[in-house]
Design a protein around this motif. Structure first.
Motif: not given
Length: 140
Positions: A1-22
């Motif tokens: 379960x913990x690995x699945x949460x970690x894997x899913x959170x690593x797939x989501x873009x960070x705030x810096x990446x979202x800022x970079x996209x915008x």
């Protein structure tokens, strides 16, 4: 379960990446606007003394044509988040910097454009560094 949460959170873009996209999208909008301004000058809609292609001196004709094509092209690349978008923007920024900072007697002294290109480049580099260090920290 913990690995699945970690894997899913690593797939989501960070705030810096979202800022970079915008940030890419905002710069793309400005590139499109600058490209349109160069096209307005080239086709003669702007009412000025030498603001039609056939009335421009040669030293204005060459960069005007280049920037009229490259700015919209850079806007497309930046909007799509393509790797070549910032490269084309850099060519446009370097061209305008050389024009306005290198030859102010020919192209006028437009220090604000040079400073804005410098600010965009510094902000781009800062965001890339933040993303790099975040990914490096997450890899540990």
């Amino acid at each position: 379960m913990n690995d699945e949460v970690t894997r899913q959170s690593s797939l989501e873009p960070s705030t810096a990446e979202l800022t970079f996209y915008w940030f890419h999208r905002v710069v793309a909008a400005y590139c499109l606007m600058f490209g349109m301004l160069y096209w307005v000058r080239l086709i003669g809609i702007y009412d000025g003394p030498t603001w039609r292609f056939d009335l421009m001196p040669t030293y204005w004709q060459v960069p005007s044509v280049i920037l009229a094509v490259f700015f919209p092209f850079a806007a497309i690349g930046l909007w799509m988040l393509a790797s070549w978008g910032p490269v084309i923007w850099f060519i446009c920024a370097a061209t305008e910097t050389v024009m306005y900072a290198g030859f102010p007697e020919l192209f006028a002294d437009k220090l604000l454009i040079v400073v804005s290109h410098l600010c965009v480049a510094l902000l781009y580099a800062a965001l890339r560094l933040v993303i790099y260090f975040q990914k490096r920290a997450a890899a540990r």
